[in-house]
Design an enzyme around this catalytic site. Sequence first.
Site, PDB file in Angstrom:
ATOM      1  N   CYS A 235       0.827  -1.203   0.000  1.00 43.12           N
ATOM      2  CA  CYS A 235       0.000   0.000   0.000  1.00 43.12           C
ATOM      3  C   CYS A 235       0.862   1.254   0.000  1.00 43.12           C
ATOM      4  O   CYS A 235       2.056   1.210   0.278  1.00 43.12           O
ATOM      5  CB  CYS A 235      -0.891   0.047   1.254  1.00 43.12           C
ATOM      6  SG  CYS A 235      -1.942  -1.391   1.511  1.00 43.12           S
TER       7      CYS A 235
ATOM      8  N   ASP B  83      19.646  37.758 -12.637  1.00 41.21           N
ATOM      9  CA  ASP B  83      18.373  37.989 -13.326  1.00 41.21           C
ATOM     10  C   ASP B  83      17.735  39.278 -12.817  1.00 41.21           C
ATOM     11  O   ASP B  83      17.718  39.558 -11.612  1.00 41.21           O
ATOM     12  CB  ASP B  83      17.437  36.799 -13.064  1.00 41.21           C
ATOM     13  CG  ASP B  83      16.092  36.974 -13.707  1.00 41.21           C
ATOM     14  OD1 ASP B  83      15.955  36.668 -14.894  1.00 41.21           O
ATOM     15  OD2 ASP B  83      15.161  37.436 -12.999  1.00 41.21           O
TER      16      ASP B  83
END
Length: 487
Positions: free
Chosen positions: A34, A437
Site C-alpha cells: 500500500c 536575473d
Amino acid sequence: MYEDIERCVRAVQSKDARFDGWFFTAVVTTGIYCRPSCPVVPPKVENMRFYGSAAAAQTAGFRACKRCRPDVTPGSPLWNERADVVARAMRLIADGVVDREGVSGLAARLGYSVRQVERQVHAELGAGPLALARAQRAETARLLVETTEMPMGDIAHAAGFSSIRTFNDTVRQVFALTPSELRSRASGAPSSPGALSLRLPFRAPLCPDNLFGHLAATAVPGVEEWRDGAYRRTLRLPHGHGIVSLAPTPDHIACRLGLTDLRDLSAAISRCRRLLDLDADPVAVDAQLSSDPALAPLVAKNPGRRVPRTTDPEEFAVRAVLGQQVSTAAARTHAARLVTAHGTPVDDREGGLGFLFPTPADLVGLDPSSLAMPQSRRRTLLGLVAALAAGDLDLSPGGDWARARAELSALPGFGPWTVETIAMRALGDPDAFVPADLGVKLAAAALDLPTSPSALTRHAAAWQPWRAYAVQYLWATGDHPINYLPA
C-alpha cells in the site's frame, strides 16, 4: 527513507499522504502493498515490510492494494532532486528508455556497464531496471484497460509487453485481477483510443499561479496555448507525437492526452509530470526557505510553488537563447517564426496548435540571415544547435548536470544566466540559481536582500538545495503575467 523503520511506521500509523511515493508498505499477512496513506486500519508493526519502490514490493511477491492503488502515487522526489547515477537512471526509466533500448541502452546512456547500473539501482531500490520498467508497464496497462475500449491484445502491445500471455500474467500478479476484471471495475465512461483523460497526482500544497502563469505567458504560438482553463501543447514522442491539455484542480492535474501511438503513453505522462514538477516535495522545500525571514512571508502567502520546467530539454535550450536580453513577447515572436519556418506540421482538431517545435537536426541548415537578432546571438544559437545535433551536449533526463553546465559554458555566448536557466528548467536541477536575473535583483532589493550577484549568492547558501524554488518566490513579488493564473 524506507530503511528508517521507525519513521515509516509513524507515517503509516498517521496515514500521512506526504510520504506517498517515498516508500511502500507491504503486509506479510495479506500479501498486499500500500501507500502510507492507505485508509484501511494500519497493520501490526511486526507485519509491516517497507520497500523503496512498487517494483521491489512486486518482486518480493506482494500485490497492489485495490483500495489505495499505490501505483498511482506521485513519484519519489529523490529522482528529480539528485544528480547521481541512480537518480539519472530512474529519470530515464520513467521516460521509457529500458522499454525502447533495454538495460544495455540505459547503461550506455549513463556511461556505466550493465552490471554496475543493475547493482547500484538494486542496492538502493531493492529491484533492478527490468523490474522497475515492468512495474511501469503494468501501470500503463492499467490506465489503458480502465480508460479505453481497446482490445486487450492492442493494450499489451501499447504498454510494451512482449506477448499477451506476459501481459495477462503481469496484471494478475500485480493487481490480483485479470485485465477483464480490471476493466469491469473501472468507473466512468472510457475514452476513445488515442484520447485519454487522466488524473496526475501531486503532493499538496501546489500553487498553480506561477506554474501555469509562466507556461501561458511564454507560450509559443502554434506549439503552446492557453485555452478554456488549460495549458495545451504539442509533444514530440519516441514513436510519434501527441497533444496534451493540462488543467489545475484542487487535488490533481486534469490531463487529456491525444497520441498518435499509444506506446508513448508512459513517456508522455513522465514528461508532463516533469513539466509541472509534480513529484516535488513542497513541505521540505517550503520549510527550508521559510527559515529565511525575508522569504517566510512569501512562502506563507502562496505555499507549494513549483518550478515550471519543460517536456523537451533541447527545445527549451533553443528558446533560452532566443530569449537572451529581450522581453517575453519578443522571445515568443522569435520562437514562433522559427516554428513556422522549420517546425513539423500536426493536426489539432480541438484548438490552435499546428506544429511540433523543430529539432536541432531541423535547424542545422538554418540561414543566419533569416534570424531577426544580433549577429552575436545568431552565432550562439547556431553553436548550440550544432552541439545538440552532433550529440556533443546531453540535456536528456539522464544527463549529468555538472557536465552539461560545463559543455554549455564552453559554447560561445553562454553566460551564467543562460546556463543556470537551462539547468533550472531543462535539466531540472532544484538548486539552479540566477542571481543576476533582473526580476531576482528587483525582488532582492524590495526584500532588503543583497542585490549584487556575488553577495546574493552568499546569502542564498542557506536556501540550498532549493534555490530554484526560491527564484520562483522572488519572481512572484513582481507584477508580471508569469505570476498569474490566466483567466
